[in-house]
Design a protein around this motif. Sequence first.
Motif, PDB file in Angstrom:
ATOM      1  N   LEU A 220       0.820  -1.205   0.000  1.00  0.00           N
ATOM      2  CA  LEU A 220       0.000   0.000   0.000  1.00  0.00           C
ATOM      3  C   LEU A 220       0.857   1.259   0.000  1.00  0.00           C
ATOM      4  O   LEU A 220       1.896   1.327   0.674  1.00  0.00           O
ATOM      5  N   SER A 221       0.400   2.236  -0.764  1.00  0.00           N
ATOM      6  CA  SER A 221       1.054   3.543  -0.785  1.00  0.00           C
ATOM      7  C   SER A 221       0.012   4.587  -1.146  1.00  0.00           C
ATOM      8  O   SER A 221      -1.008   4.285  -1.770  1.00  0.00           O
ATOM      9  N   ARG A 222       0.259   5.812  -0.738  1.00  0.00           N
ATOM     10  CA  ARG A 222      -0.668   6.905  -1.017  1.00  0.00           C
ATOM     11  C   ARG A 222      -0.451   7.401  -2.440  1.00  0.00           C
ATOM     12  O   ARG A 222       0.677   7.740  -2.824  1.00  0.00           O
ATOM     13  N   VAL A 223      -1.525   7.421  -3.226  1.00  0.00           N
ATOM     14  CA  VAL A 223      -1.420   7.802  -4.627  1.00  0.00           C
ATOM     15  C   VAL A 223      -2.701   8.506  -5.045  1.00  0.00           C
ATOM     16  O   VAL A 223      -3.771   8.280  -4.463  1.00  0.00           O
ATOM     17  N   SER A 224      -2.614   9.333  -6.060  1.00  0.00           N
ATOM     18  CA  SER A 224      -3.790  10.028  -6.585  1.00  0.00           C
ATOM     19  C   SER A 224      -4.474   9.150  -7.619  1.00  0.00           C
ATOM     20  O   SER A 224      -3.809   8.491  -8.436  1.00  0.00           O
ATOM     21  N   VAL A 225      -5.809   9.138  -7.596  1.00  0.00           N
ATOM     22  CA  VAL A 225      -6.538   8.332  -8.586  1.00  0.00           C
ATOM     23  C   VAL A 225      -6.310   8.890  -9.994  1.00  0.00           C
ATOM     24  O   VAL A 225      -6.464   8.171 -10.986  1.00  0.00           O
ATOM     25  N   TYR A 226      -5.938  10.144 -10.084  1.00  0.00           N
ATOM     26  CA  TYR A 226      -5.643  10.734 -11.395  1.00  0.00           C
ATOM     27  C   TYR A 226      -4.472   9.994 -12.045  1.00  0.00           C
ATOM     28  O   TYR A 226      -4.503   9.677 -13.240  1.00  0.00           O
ATOM     29  N   ARG A 250     -12.523  11.784 -18.491  1.00  0.00           N
ATOM     30  CA  ARG A 250     -13.144  13.037 -18.068  1.00  0.00           C
ATOM     31  C   ARG A 250     -13.604  12.950 -16.610  1.00  0.00           C
ATOM     32  O   ARG A 250     -13.870  11.887 -16.086  1.00  0.00           O
ATOM     33  N   GLN A 251     -13.695  14.101 -15.997  1.00  0.00           N
ATOM     34  CA  GLN A 251     -14.191  14.221 -14.625  1.00  0.00           C
ATOM     35  C   GLN A 251     -13.437  13.297 -13.668  1.00  0.00           C
ATOM     36  O   GLN A 251     -14.026  12.572 -12.877  1.00  0.00           O
ATOM     37  N   VAL A 252     -12.127  13.323 -13.799  1.00  0.00           N
ATOM     38  CA  VAL A 252     -11.289  12.539 -12.889  1.00  0.00           C
ATOM     39  C   VAL A 252     -10.736  13.479 -11.823  1.00  0.00           C
ATOM     40  O   VAL A 252      -9.864  14.299 -12.091  1.00  0.00           O
ATOM     41  N   GLU A 253     -11.269  13.374 -10.629  1.00  0.00           N
ATOM     42  CA  GLU A 253     -10.815  14.237  -9.535  1.00  0.00           C
ATOM     43  C   GLU A 253      -9.547  13.653  -8.912  1.00  0.00           C
ATOM     44  O   GLU A 253      -9.452  12.440  -8.700  1.00  0.00           O
ATOM     45  N   PRO A 254      -8.562  14.472  -8.622  1.00  0.00           N
ATOM     46  CA  PRO A 254      -7.286  13.982  -8.058  1.00  0.00           C
ATOM     47  C   PRO A 254      -7.409  13.637  -6.574  1.00  0.00           C
ATOM     48  O   PRO A 254      -6.732  14.215  -5.711  1.00  0.00           O
ATOM     49  N   SER A 288     -14.047   7.840 -15.189  1.00  0.00           N
ATOM     50  CA  SER A 288     -14.233   8.985 -14.293  1.00  0.00           C
ATOM     51  C   SER A 288     -13.914   8.571 -12.873  1.00  0.00           C
ATOM     52  O   SER A 288     -13.857   7.374 -12.550  1.00  0.00           O
ATOM     53  N   ALA A 289     -13.690   9.556 -12.017  1.00  0.00           N
ATOM     54  CA  ALA A 289     -13.415   9.306 -10.598  1.00  0.00           C
ATOM     55  C   ALA A 289     -14.023  10.431  -9.785  1.00  0.00           C
ATOM     56  O   ALA A 289     -13.926  11.601 -10.160  1.00  0.00           O
TER      57      ALA A 289
END
Length: 376
Positions: A220-226, A250-254, A288-289
Amino acid sequence: MKDLLLIALFAALGAGGAGLLGWPAVRLLRRRSMALSLFCVAVVTVLAVTSGTFTVAQAMFLSAHDLGVVITVLAMAAVVSLCTAALLGRQVVAGSRALTEAARTVGSDTGFAAPAHPLGRELAQLSGELAATSARLAESRAREQALEQSRRELVAWISHDLRTPLAGLRAMAEALEDGVAEEPERYLRRIRTEVERLTGMVDDLFELSRIQAGSLSLSLSRVSVYDLVDDALAGAHALARQRGVRLEGRQVEPEPVEVDSREITRVLGNLLVNAIRSTPQDGVVAVSARREADEVVLSVTDGCGGIPAQDLPRVFETGWRGTAARTPRPAEAGGSGAGLGLAIVRGIVEAHAGRARVHNVAGGCCFEIALPSARG
């Protein structure tokens, strides 16, 4: 005051004597019928009251008439008490027997049949627990049957999928060995393609076995879904171009998540490959996210035309395809074509304490994975 204490002493001596005589009987009957035990308790109680009262009456030097009245009253009270105890014992035994008969239906195909006989509160609670246990057994049996059916389908489909490429490999190898292949390079390319397909199938089976055995190790590591979406789109770009499908992120929030980047990228890759293969040429596959409460939801929407409503609950089952065809279907993901992709998707997502789901949208379907949002 002394008279009262003396009367209390005589009463205690009389009742205590009856109690000492009755205690061994109660212990001897503790493994016998509950009705007999209740009746024995009632007998000991009546004897204790009678003995104590008779001892006090004797000590008070009552007249013969008065003593007879006392004895008569005690006898009538004893008869009523013993009759009441006997009726209560029969009622308890009847309820116990009815519950015993009902208990034989626990786990049966028809389910638990609660007794029609009125039960006491304790037996009624036991009946409720038996009903809940029967329901859990039925649910477990249904789940086991579904898993067994899924295993049979998986074995049948994998056997089918292995037979065709192996037969092709054998034929091409024999042609090369006999020197009758007109274009050896084309045969070699075809052999390599089939070997890669078989390798992908074996990798999927190995991954699924790790997931089902609970031995999937996550880093596990901290990562942005972007970044996760960007990597997955880059990996699926070549297949989308080959199929004439347009990818949209589109509409991928970080939003930040704490996941195993490699495994979640594989999840998104499986979903994208599935969506691309099931979307017609010139169609669109959108990723999307978004954040919902304490979760980050990633979705992949395709243009497959939708999945039948009755098939939606089975989409993530191991080896399920929806049809017996060998070609990929909307309910199938991954590159092996063995119907394992979505089962792997669900296993990886659940290993991250997330959820995988699917629903139909206009012109296609939408696969969603919900992952816990990173804290802090």
